[in-house]
Motif scaffolding. Structure first.
Motif, PDB file in Angstrom:
ATOM      1  N   LEU A 246       0.806  -1.224   0.000  1.00 50.31           N
ATOM      2  CA  LEU A 246       0.000   0.000   0.000  1.00 50.31           C
ATOM      3  C   LEU A 246       0.838   1.272   0.000  1.00 50.31           C
ATOM      4  N   ALA A 247       1.955   1.243   0.708  1.00 56.66           N
ATOM      5  CA  ALA A 247       2.803   2.436   0.837  1.00 56.66           C
ATOM      6  C   ALA A 247       4.266   2.000   0.833  1.00 56.66           C
ATOM      7  N   PRO A 248       4.809   1.699  -0.326  1.00 59.21           N
ATOM      8  CA  PRO A 248       6.195   1.209  -0.393  1.00 59.21           C
ATOM      9  C   PRO A 248       7.176   2.201   0.230  1.00 59.21           C
ATOM     10  N   SER A 249       8.131   1.647   0.965  1.00 57.61           N
ATOM     11  CA  SER A 249       9.194   2.466   1.531  1.00 57.61           C
ATOM     12  C   SER A 249      10.403   1.586   1.809  1.00 57.61           C
ATOM     13  N   PRO A 250      11.593   2.168   1.741  1.00 53.81           N
ATOM     14  CA  PRO A 250      12.802   1.392   2.047  1.00 53.81           C
ATOM     15  C   PRO A 250      12.806   0.880   3.485  1.00 53.81           C
ATOM     16  N   ASP A 251      12.229   1.643   4.419  1.00 55.85           N
ATOM     17  CA  ASP A 251      12.156   1.220   5.821  1.00 55.85           C
ATOM     18  C   ASP A 251      11.344  -0.068   5.960  1.00 55.85           C
ATOM     19  N   LEU A 252      10.202  -0.125   5.288  1.00 52.24           N
ATOM     20  CA  LEU A 252       9.380  -1.332   5.358  1.00 52.24           C
ATOM     21  C   LEU A 252      10.058  -2.517   4.668  1.00 52.24           C
ATOM     22  N   ASP A 253      10.776  -2.247   3.572  1.00 56.10           N
ATOM     23  CA  ASP A 253      11.510  -3.316   2.891  1.00 56.10           C
ATOM     24  C   ASP A 253      12.570  -3.918   3.809  1.00 56.10           C
ATOM     25  N   THR A 254      13.313  -3.052   4.473  1.00 54.59           N
ATOM     26  CA  THR A 254      14.350  -3.504   5.398  1.00 54.59           C
ATOM     27  C   THR A 254      13.733  -4.268   6.567  1.00 54.59           C
ATOM     28  N   ALA A 255      12.638  -3.734   7.119  1.00 54.21           N
ATOM     29  CA  ALA A 255      11.971  -4.392   8.238  1.00 54.21           C
ATOM     30  C   ALA A 255      11.471  -5.776   7.832  1.00 54.21           C
ATOM     31  N   ALA A 256      10.890  -5.885   6.646  1.00 54.78           N
ATOM     32  CA  ALA A 256      10.386  -7.180   6.177  1.00 54.78           C
ATOM     33  C   ALA A 256      11.519  -8.192   6.035  1.00 54.78           C
ATOM     34  N   ASP A 257      12.645  -7.741   5.504  1.00 49.71           N
ATOM     35  CA  ASP A 257      13.795  -8.647   5.358  1.00 49.71           C
ATOM     36  C   ASP A 257      14.313  -9.103   6.722  1.00 49.71           C
ATOM     37  N   ARG A 258      14.392  -8.176   7.673  1.00 50.99           N
ATOM     38  CA  ARG A 258      14.874  -8.524   9.018  1.00 50.99           C
ATOM     39  C   ARG A 258      13.901  -9.459   9.726  1.00 50.99           C
TER      40      ARG A 258
ATOM     41  N   ALA B 294      13.933  -8.587  20.367  1.00 48.16           N
ATOM     42  CA  ALA B 294      13.399  -7.527  21.219  1.00 48.16           C
ATOM     43  C   ALA B 294      13.718  -6.149  20.641  1.00 48.16           C
ATOM     44  N   ILE B 295      14.935  -5.977  20.173  1.00 48.24           N
ATOM     45  CA  ILE B 295      15.319  -4.694  19.562  1.00 48.24           C
ATOM     46  C   ILE B 295      14.534  -4.446  18.285  1.00 48.24           C
ATOM     47  N   LEU B 296      14.440  -5.477  17.439  1.00 45.13           N
ATOM     48  CA  LEU B 296      13.705  -5.353  16.175  1.00 45.13           C
ATOM     49  C   LEU B 296      12.239  -5.007  16.421  1.00 45.13           C
ATOM     50  N   THR B 297      11.593  -5.697  17.346  1.00 40.65           N
ATOM     51  CA  THR B 297      10.175  -5.426  17.586  1.00 40.65           C
ATOM     52  C   THR B 297       9.949  -4.062  18.237  1.00 40.65           C
ATOM     53  N   ALA B 298      10.849  -3.642  19.098  1.00 41.28           N
ATOM     54  CA  ALA B 298      10.727  -2.303  19.688  1.00 41.28           C
ATOM     55  C   ALA B 298      10.863  -1.232  18.605  1.00 41.28           C
ATOM     56  N   GLU B 299      11.782  -1.438  17.674  1.00 38.14           N
ATOM     57  CA  GLU B 299      11.937  -0.494  16.548  1.00 38.14           C
ATOM     58  C   GLU B 299      10.667  -0.451  15.701  1.00 38.14           C
ATOM     59  N   ARG B 300      10.072  -1.625  15.459  1.00 35.52           N
ATOM     60  CA  ARG B 300       8.846  -1.676  14.656  1.00 35.52           C
ATOM     61  C   ARG B 300       7.691  -0.996  15.384  1.00 35.52           C
ATOM     62  N   MET B 301       7.611  -1.184  16.701  1.00 34.70           N
ATOM     63  CA  MET B 301       6.569  -0.506  17.461  1.00 34.70           C
ATOM     64  C   MET B 301       6.704   1.002  17.319  1.00 34.70           C
ATOM     65  N   ASP B 302       7.921   1.508  17.446  1.00 36.39           N
ATOM     66  CA  ASP B 302       8.165   2.947  17.295  1.00 36.39           C
ATOM     67  C   ASP B 302       7.782   3.432  15.906  1.00 36.39           C
ATOM     68  N   ALA B 303       8.164   2.665  14.882  1.00 36.66           N
ATOM     69  CA  ALA B 303       7.869   3.065  13.499  1.00 36.66           C
ATOM     70  C   ALA B 303       6.364   3.107  13.243  1.00 36.66           C
ATOM     71  N   HIS B 304       5.642   2.112  13.732  1.00 36.47           N
ATOM     72  CA  HIS B 304       4.197   2.088  13.500  1.00 36.47           C
ATOM     73  C   HIS B 304       3.480   3.145  14.335  1.00 36.47           C
TER      74      HIS B 304
END
Length: 140
Positions: A51-63, A118-128
């Motif tokens: 829906l909203a392509p972004s490099p941040d979401l691409d990186t998050a999906a890969d991680r 834990a670090i990855l999910t905390a980063e995702r929480m902040d981003a969302h």
């Protein structure tokens, strides 16, 4: 007064006894639960990417995919195809859902002492949460 127990308990933990069902350790159970939460978060992330392509979401999906594969012993996560179909209000709902999934995964990661997740999910929480702030404030 009470009748004595005449059979062995089905919950017996005697050493040397064989068991008819597999046992998993607490860590294995937490890994399974964590992989499930991360796979769900990955699915929502893939939908957001459509829906909203972004490099941040691409990186998050890969991680996220990398962590799911690690927790599942190398088996890759199923990925959603990138096809946009829903209008803008759906985007906010997806960010709220992703935030909720990330928070659940964070709780399990903390319980399992999995620092990387834990670090990855905390980063995702902040981003969302950041993605929701302008919309949430504008609607008030």
């Amino acid at each position: 007064m009470y009748e004595p127990i005449r059979t062995r308990s089905v919950h017996s933990t005697m050493a040397g006894g064989t068991s008819d069902f597999p046992h998993r350790s607490r860590e294995e159970e937490l890994d399974i639960q964590l992989a499930g939460h991360l796979a769900a978060l990955l699915t929502v992330t893939d939908e957001l990417r459509a829906l909203a392509p972004s490099p941040d979401l691409d990186t998050a999906a890969d991680r996220l995919a990398e962590q799911v594969a690690r927790l599942r012993g190398g088996r890759a996560a199923v990925r959603a195809p990138l096809t946009a179909a829903h209008p803008e209000p759906h985007l906010a709902a997806l960010h709220r859902r992703a935030h909720t999934l990330a928070s659940r995964a964070l709780v399990v990661a903390a319980s399992n002492a999995d620092t990387a997740v834990a670090i990855l999910t905390a980063e995702r929480m902040d981003a969302h949460a950041a993605a929701l702030e302008p919309r949430e404030l504008a609607s008030r």
